[in-house]
Design an enzyme around this catalytic site. Structure first.
Site, mmCIF file in Angstrom:
data_model
loop_
_atom_site.group_PDB
_atom_site.id
_atom_site.type_symbol
_atom_site.label_atom_id
_atom_site.label_comp_id
_atom_site.label_asym_id
_atom_site.label_seq_id
_atom_site.Cartn_x
_atom_site.Cartn_y
_atom_site.Cartn_z
ATOM 1 N N ASN A 1 -18.155 3.552 -31.362
ATOM 2 C CA ASN A 1 -18.637 4.929 -31.236
ATOM 3 C C ASN A 1 -19.779 5.136 -32.236
ATOM 4 O O ASN A 1 -19.547 5.119 -33.443
ATOM 5 C CB ASN A 1 -17.466 5.885 -31.511
ATOM 6 C CG ASN A 1 -17.871 7.349 -31.444
ATOM 7 O OD1 ASN A 1 -19.050 7.684 -31.386
ATOM 8 N ND2 ASN A 1 -16.875 8.219 -31.459
ATOM 9 N N HIS B 1 -20.772 9.339 -23.301
ATOM 10 C CA HIS B 1 -20.653 9.022 -24.729
ATOM 11 C C HIS B 1 -19.573 7.956 -24.871
ATOM 12 O O HIS B 1 -18.532 8.009 -24.213
ATOM 13 C CB HIS B 1 -20.278 10.293 -25.495
ATOM 14 C CG HIS B 1 -19.858 10.028 -26.905
ATOM 15 N ND1 HIS B 1 -20.595 9.237 -27.753
ATOM 16 C CD2 HIS B 1 -18.772 10.430 -27.614
ATOM 17 C CE1 HIS B 1 -19.979 9.169 -28.917
ATOM 18 N NE2 HIS B 1 -18.870 9.878 -28.863
ATOM 19 N N CYS C 1 -21.096 14.156 -31.783
ATOM 20 C CA CYS C 1 -21.348 13.186 -30.700
ATOM 21 C C CYS C 1 -22.092 13.806 -29.524
ATOM 22 O O CYS C 1 -22.652 13.083 -28.695
ATOM 23 C CB CYS C 1 -20.026 12.598 -30.212
ATOM 24 S SG CYS C 1 -19.120 11.800 -31.530
#
Ligand code: ACO
Length: 326
Positions: free
Chosen positions: A283, A253, A113
């Site tokens: 996500n 994020h 990520c």
């Protein structure tokens, strides 16, 4: 002083929407649980024939259009992804070929990520030290392919999408002010996808044991993420002698709304200064920051001269940040 600057942004998400109520029919979960624990309401799912390069190409075309450049102008393509089309060649090479970016070098970068911000650190230094002029940096993920749709602890979290930026040199006092990248490989097993590599190559056993899906120790990851991000954002601002009150926008994020809120609280930032789209996309790993950045640009949330803080945390473990003066 030579700096690097984002001159164009673009993003693409697949059309198909998978809502929390759809998931209620697939696993033992509820819209209430997912919304309360994560902030996610729905996510996008790629078509069967769409791989990471397909999503990445759409985002790249939009980024090139917004920067006013052509594929032949690009001298480097970096694709951040944990879901490449295939282990080799790189997704960046596939994108280069199909865009016709014949003057570009190309490679993939896997920092989960945090991949997009690791890519920004690389692009920034390639511009400052190697003379690159137009870098296409992409985050593209088809996480639905590595999600175990029978595991309620992970399948509610992830979605598909891509974002891209063009990064160019500038002599002005703006652009990427600093990047910060970190990792702790001792905690690799908090988030991993064990199968399909050289440790557990594809076999009947690996398929039976579902090793080709993301595994996550969510609660442990959550605690490390909150703690780590809180000090990361403070350290990033200190390194630039910037006070939290000077920030125009935080672009985090999008892993969990509660993690985002904890980071904003540490900075004493009201939530209207935080870009949040986790409710729409879940996500999307390395794609989440460039998608959020593109949406912020296109909805006029960012003005010239604004200080913008980007931060991410993910498998590796890895974590990273960047401070930008737009
Ligand atoms: N629906 C209903 N109940 C569920 C679900 C679900 N989808 N998933 C788990 N539960 C249950 C659990 O079984 C548990 O039940 P129990 O108490 O009876 O044992 C209960 O809910 C609580 O589970 P926790 O895991 O403690 O829930 P938590 O509040 O920690 O939320 C979550 C889980 C959302 C995963 C959170 O921990 C999180 O967001 N972690 C961080 C994720 C992250 O940041 N990852 C990094 C990036 S990802 C990457 O790098 C690819």
């Amino acid at each position: 002083m030579l700096r690097s600057r984002i001159t164009g942004t673009g993003s693409y998400v697949p059309e198909k929407v998978l809502s929390n109520s759809d998931l209620e029919k697939m696993v033992d979960t509820s819209d209430e649980w997912i919304t309360e624990r994560t902030g996610i309401k729905e996510r996008r799912i790629a078509k069967n024939l769409q791989a990471a390069s397909d999503l990445g190409i759409e985002a790249s075309k939009r980024a090139m259009h917004s920067a006013g450049i052509k594929p032949k102008d690009i001298d480097l393509i970096i694709a951040a992804t944990v879901t490449p089309d295939m282990p080799l060649p790189s997704t960046a090479s596939l994108i280069q070929g199909r865009l016709g970016a014949k003057n570009a070098a190309a490679f993939d970068l896997n920092a989960t990520c945090s991949g997009f911000l690791y890519g920004m650190a690389v692009a920034d230094s390639f511009i400052k030290t190697k003379g690159f002029k137009k870098i296409l940096l992409i985050g593209s993920e088809v996480l639905s392919r590595v999600t175990d749709w029978e595991d309620r602890t992970t399948c509610v979290l992830f979605g598909d999408g891509a974002g891209a930026v063009i990064i160019e040199p500038t002599g002005q006092n703006r652009g990427i002010l600093s990047t910060h990248i970190h990792s702790d490989g001792n905690l690799w097993d908090l988030i991993c996808l064990p199968g399909g590599g050289s440790r557990h190559p594809a076999s009947k056993e690996s398929l039976k044991d579902k090793l080709h899906y993301i595994k996550m120790k969510g609660n442990e990851t959550f605690k490390v993420a909150v703690r780590t991000l809180e000090s990361l954002v403070i350290d990033t601002l200190k390194a630039n002698k910037i006070k939290p009150s000077q920030l125009a926008l935080l672009i985090p994020h999008q892993a969990n709304m509660r993690i985002i809120q904890a980071t904003a609280k540490r900075l004493n930032l009201p939530m209207d200064k935080v870009v949040v789209n986790i409710d729409k996309y879940g996500n999307t790993s390395s794609a989440s920051i460039p998608i959020a950045l593109d949406e912020a640009v296109r909805t006029d949330k960012i003005r010239n001269g604004d200080y913008i803080l980007l931060e991410a945390f993910g498998g590796g473990l890895t974590w990273a940040s960047a401070l930008i003066r737009w």
